[in-house]
Each structure stands twice: as C-alpha cells, then as structure tokens.
Design a protein around this motif. Structure first.
Motif, mmCIF file in Angstrom:
data_model
loop_
_atom_site.group_PDB
_atom_site.id
_atom_site.type_symbol
_atom_site.label_atom_id
_atom_site.label_comp_id
_atom_site.label_asym_id
_atom_site.label_seq_id
_atom_site.Cartn_x
_atom_site.Cartn_y
_atom_site.Cartn_z
ATOM 1 N N ILE A 159 2.766 3.382 4.895
ATOM 2 C CA ILE A 159 2.359 4.070 3.664
ATOM 3 C C ILE A 159 2.662 3.216 2.431
ATOM 4 C CG2 ILE A 159 2.783 6.112 2.214
ATOM 5 C CD1 ILE A 159 3.445 7.592 4.853
ATOM 6 N N GLY A 160 3.858 2.605 2.404
ATOM 7 C CA GLY A 160 4.242 1.779 1.260
ATOM 8 C C GLY A 160 4.441 2.631 0.016
ATOM 9 N N SER A 161 4.249 2.025 -1.143
ATOM 10 C CA SER A 161 4.364 2.827 -2.371
ATOM 11 C C SER A 161 3.000 2.874 -3.058
ATOM 12 C CB SER A 161 5.417 2.225 -3.306
ATOM 13 O OG SER A 161 4.980 0.956 -3.718
ATOM 14 N N GLY A 162 2.800 3.889 -3.874
ATOM 15 C CA GLY A 162 1.508 4.058 -4.542
ATOM 16 C C GLY A 162 0.654 5.061 -3.809
ATOM 17 N N VAL A 163 -0.664 4.847 -3.848
ATOM 18 C CA VAL A 163 -1.599 5.809 -3.246
ATOM 19 C C VAL A 163 -2.100 5.278 -1.902
ATOM 20 C CG1 VAL A 163 -3.816 6.971 -3.539
ATOM 21 C CG2 VAL A 163 -2.333 6.649 -5.500
ATOM 22 N N PHE A 164 -2.017 6.122 -0.888
ATOM 23 C CA PHE A 164 -2.462 5.752 0.454
ATOM 24 C C PHE A 164 -3.414 6.846 0.947
ATOM 25 C CE2 PHE A 164 -1.923 6.139 5.062
ATOM 26 C CZ PHE A 164 -2.084 4.837 5.482
ATOM 27 N N ILE A 165 -4.600 6.438 1.395
ATOM 28 C CA ILE A 165 -5.587 7.444 1.849
ATOM 29 C C ILE A 165 -6.000 7.146 3.288
ATOM 30 C CG2 ILE A 165 -7.868 8.446 1.439
ATOM 31 C CD1 ILE A 165 -7.591 7.758 -1.501
ATOM 32 N N ARG A 166 -5.904 8.165 4.134
ATOM 33 C CA ARG A 166 -6.422 7.999 5.498
ATOM 34 C C ARG A 166 -6.820 9.365 6.083
ATOM 35 N NH1 ARG A 166 -3.060 5.238 10.265
ATOM 36 N NH2 ARG A 166 -3.359 3.355 9.036
ATOM 37 N N ASP A 167 -7.951 9.362 6.787
ATOM 38 C CA ASP A 167 -8.421 10.549 7.525
ATOM 39 C C ASP A 167 -8.394 11.837 6.702
ATOM 40 O OD1 ASP A 167 -8.818 8.887 9.628
ATOM 41 O OD2 ASP A 167 -7.028 9.488 10.742
ATOM 42 N N GLY A 168 -8.825 11.746 5.463
ATOM 43 C CA GLY A 168 -8.912 12.949 4.631
ATOM 44 C C GLY A 168 -7.594 13.379 4.021
ATOM 45 N N VAL A 169 -6.580 12.490 4.064
ATOM 46 C CA VAL A 169 -5.267 12.831 3.507
ATOM 47 C C VAL A 169 -4.888 11.810 2.434
ATOM 48 C CG1 VAL A 169 -2.799 13.051 4.025
ATOM 49 C CG2 VAL A 169 -4.501 13.873 5.657
ATOM 50 N N ILE A 170 -4.368 12.315 1.303
ATOM 51 C CA ILE A 170 -3.893 11.426 0.231
ATOM 52 C C ILE A 170 -2.371 11.505 0.214
ATOM 53 C CG2 ILE A 170 -3.818 11.037 -2.260
ATOM 54 C CD1 ILE A 170 -6.522 12.474 -2.455
ATOM 55 N N ILE A 171 -1.725 10.347 0.274
ATOM 56 C CA ILE A 171 -0.271 10.325 0.176
ATOM 57 C C ILE A 171 0.097 9.511 -1.066
ATOM 58 C CG2 ILE A 171 1.886 9.682 1.327
ATOM 59 C CD1 ILE A 171 0.287 9.869 3.967
ATOM 60 N N VAL A 172 0.791 10.156 -1.989
ATOM 61 C CA VAL A 172 1.242 9.450 -3.191
ATOM 62 C C VAL A 172 2.752 9.278 -3.072
ATOM 63 C CG1 VAL A 172 1.318 9.460 -5.706
ATOM 64 C CG2 VAL A 172 -0.598 10.533 -4.527
ATOM 65 N N SER A 173 3.178 8.030 -3.052
ATOM 66 C CA SER A 173 4.600 7.734 -2.887
ATOM 67 C C SER A 173 5.126 7.113 -4.180
ATOM 68 C CB SER A 173 4.750 6.781 -1.697
ATOM 69 O OG SER A 173 6.057 6.353 -1.603
ATOM 70 N N ARG A 174 6.048 7.845 -4.835
ATOM 71 C CA ARG A 174 6.627 7.336 -6.090
ATOM 72 C C ARG A 174 8.125 7.609 -6.112
ATOM 73 N NH1 ARG A 174 3.154 9.887 -10.842
ATOM 74 N NH2 ARG A 174 3.441 11.662 -9.500
ATOM 75 N N ASP A 175 8.901 6.603 -6.357
ATOM 76 C CA ASP A 175 10.372 6.736 -6.423
ATOM 77 C C ASP A 175 10.923 7.467 -5.197
ATOM 78 O OD1 ASP A 175 9.932 5.705 -8.965
ATOM 79 O OD2 ASP A 175 9.821 7.715 -9.860
ATOM 80 N N ASP A 176 10.473 7.045 -4.012
ATOM 81 C CA ASP A 176 10.918 7.653 -2.744
ATOM 82 C C ASP A 176 10.557 9.137 -2.622
ATOM 83 O OD1 ASP A 176 11.784 5.426 -1.557
ATOM 84 O OD2 ASP A 176 13.906 5.681 -2.034
#
Lengths: 277, 125
Positions: free
Chosen positions: B40-57
């Motif tokens: 996932i890492g940090s920032g915006v990650f998109i896969r299979d219809g899902v948005i993951i926003v990772s900020r400050d853990d």
C-alpha cells in the motif's frame, strides 16, 4: 406524412443486410474475445494485434448502428405513413428495435473500457434501486456482480435469437444479401475508422474530462445530472419503451407526437455530447 | 383452447421456474480483498474498486464507487481529489463530497488488520 424516397424504400433492405453483417462479424469476434478475464485487454488485442481485427471490430460496430437507425426509420415509416398498413406486424418490428438497442448497449459494455465499465456500473445501480423488483432483476440481468458472463450470453445468444424469431414473424420472406448495402456498410466503416478511432476506447484509471454513454443514452446521461436517478434512469426510459411498443395499436397522431418528442430527445443528447449544454 | 393444450402450456410454464431460479441464484454480496501493508505504501492506493488513503500511519478505506450512480471515481493527483468521470462529482481525499450531483461522501469500508500485518477489506459487490 413522410415522403417515400429512395432511402426509405431501401431502409428495410439495408437494415436486414446490416444485421447479417453484424452477426457474421460478431461470430468472428467471438473467436478472440475473452469474456471472463481481461476483457479490455482482449478488445485491444483484437483491435491492434490480430490481422484485420480493427476491421472486424469496427464493421461489427458500424453495422449494428446502421441496423438500429434503419430499423427505427423503417418502423416510423410504418407508423407515420398511410401507404403501409400497421398492426401486429409492426408490433413485432418495434420489439425488434427495442432488442437492437439493448443488444447495442450490452455490446458497448463488453468492450469494457472506462466507458463500458461506467455504463455497467450505472445500469447496475439503477436496476438495484427499482422498488420491490430490483434484487430479482439485478440477478436476472447481471448475475454475479462485476463479471460480464451474463451480458456476454445475452449479447451473443439470447437477444439475437429473439431478434430472429421476431423478425420471422415480421417479414413474409427473408431477403438475400445485397452487394450494394454491404458496400455501403464497408465504406462507412472505413470512414469511421479513419476519423474517429483515436477517441474510441478510454483505458481504466486515465483521467478524462467526461466519459459518455452510447449515443442513444446521451439524453438520459444529461438528465441524470439534474433529475433524480430513479426518474431519469428508470421511469422515463421505461415510459419511452412502453409507449413505443404500444404505438402500432394507437392512432397515428400519437406516433407523430412521439416522433417529435424522440427527435427532441436525440437533439438534447447531441447538444450534451457536443458540450453545448 | 382445449384441456390438453392448456395442460401443455402450464407444464411448459412450470418448467421455466427452475430455469429462472438457476439464472437468478447464487449471488455473493461481499468479497474479501487481502493486501499487505508493504504494497500500500503511503498516499493513495487504488485496487479492485477500493481506495486506500494512507497518511501519518492512519488508514482511510473507501469504496471507489461514486455515491451518485456507482461509476468508479478516478484520482486527480494534481488537485488531490477524486473525480467521477460520468457526471463530474468530486470528492476530497478524505472521501467528503465537494461537488454534485453526488450528495453523499464516498462509502467507508470495514476492514481488519491481521497479526501478520495484512489488511482484509470487505468489499460489497
């Protein structure tokens, strides 16, 4: 009353020949199209890697659109003029026109680029929102969500079978292939490929200003922006289809009003597509 | 219509019921998406219809579906917003809706973090 000119005289012949070409090119596409995984990739492979793939794909698209337009024209020819009797014979034709539109929509989704996927997502949301019947209709039309199996079966087998069964009831004799009509379809295909191919497919994840529905849904796409989705996406199209199917049994004045309203609808769609409204 | 003809039509109609049930049956409501935290890492990650926003853990997980009509929103990295390609609805990076016709924020999705650090997300389909 419409004037029966050269085009209207041959509209039915052009329509049925477009259908023949569409079916033949569709069978050819089935050899390479992958409906279960990587649908967009297989569409691109057909277009850019397989010899004459671009031609088969575009002639399938163009012949389908020509078939719809000429069938619509032919049907209005029945409904608006006094030269040809209307009745149950035309009723079958009107059913065929509806099925042609549905088949064209499923084909639009099957290319599965950003436009096709969005069209599928919107239709899923709209069907699911229908009160009482939504869940049942969803399972019937889409099956397992996010897969194209059902649309593929409907597009390639179910709808074409119904079209041919209804056409058999509509026509007295089946016309043979016409070289003139086929030449016209090939010419339009080559012209379309020459001028529009670049903007045809929109890859996933690419930021685009706007994706568009198939041309006959541009008007609805415009309405969906401002009117409640249930009214713009379900009630209005359902009413249009219902009135369209009843037209052969109603007085000619209703057909005339419907024809004018339909022209207005398409005009709104074209203005929306051109970014003018 | 005589009795024989009527019986024939009724039997054919009854035979349609299992066919209809077969076509409409067996639809799963959710699927599970399993991801490793490292991908996932940090920032915006998109896969299979899902948005993951990772900020400050901190993780925020949304459905990629626009709340207007279900089109998949795209990430506009220049303006740091999500934009729907169908009717131009806009959503902020934390899912709040900025511009209509969508009038609800992006749907938050339930997720669990396993002991090995992997994230399991329940995605409605």
């Amino acid at each position: 009353m419409l004037k029966v000119n050269f085009f209207s005289k041959y509209s039915s012949l052009l329509s049925i020949n477009s259908l023949y070409v569409c079916v033949i090119s569709g069978i050819l596409l089935c050899f390479h199209y992958e409906p279960f995984y990587n649908q967009f990739q297989s569409t691109q492979e057909i277009t850019y890697l397989i010899p004459f793939g671009w031609f088969v794909r575009y002639i399938h698209f163009i012949s389908a659109q020509m078939c719809i337009i000429t069938a619509l024209f032919h049907s209005f020819e029945h409904l608006l003029t006094y030269k040809i009797p209307k009745g149950y014979n035309v009723l079958f034709l009107n059913f065929v026109v509806v099925l042609l539109f549905i088949c064209s929509f499923t084909g639009f989704v099957l290319k599965y680029d950003q436009e096709g996927k969005s069209a599928l997502d919107i239709s899923m949301t709209l069907v699911e929102q229908i009160p009482f019947l939504g869940g049942f209709l969803f399972s019937l039309i889409f099956g397992t969500a996010n897969k194209l199996n059902y649309f593929y079966v409907y597009h390639c087998i179910v709808i074409p079978v119904f079209i041919f069964l209804l056409l058999k009831r509509h026509m007295d004799l089946v016309p043979s292939l016409s070289l003139g009509s086929i030449s016209l379809i090939v010419a339009v295909t080559l012209l379309y490929y020459r001028f529009f191919r670049v903007i045809h497919d929109v890859p996933h994840g690419v930021i685009v200003k706007q994706v568009y529905a198939p041309w006959f849904f541009w008007g609805i796409q415009f309405l969906l922006k401002y009117i409640h989705p249930m009214i713009a996406g379900v009630v209005i199209p359902a009413k249009i289809v219902l009135v369209w199917l009843c037209l052969p049994l109603l007085p000619r004045i209703v057909s005339r009003v419907f024809f004018s309203l339909l022209l207005c609808y398409f005009l709104v769609g074209i203005l929306f597509r051109l970014g003018m409204i | 219509m005589d009795r024989r003809e009527a019986l024939k039509k009724i039997s054919l109609g009854l035979l349609c019921i299992p066919g209809l049930m077969f076509i409409t049956g067996g639809r799963p409501r959710f699927k599970e998406l399993k991801l490793q935290k490292s991908e996932i890492g940090s920032g915006v990650f998109i896969r299979d219809g899902v948005i993951i926003v990772s900020r400050d853990d901190k993780l925020s997980i949304f459905s990629q579906k626009c709340t207007h009509l279900g089109c998949l929103v795209n990430y506009d990295s220049v303006n740091n917003i999500f934009v729907c390609p169908c009717h131009r609805s806009q959503f902020s990076i934390d899912g709040a809706n900025l511009k209509g016709p969508a009038n609800r924020p992006l749907s938050q999705l339930d997720y669990t973090i396993n002991e090995d650090g992997s994230i399991v997300i329940k995605v409605p389909i």
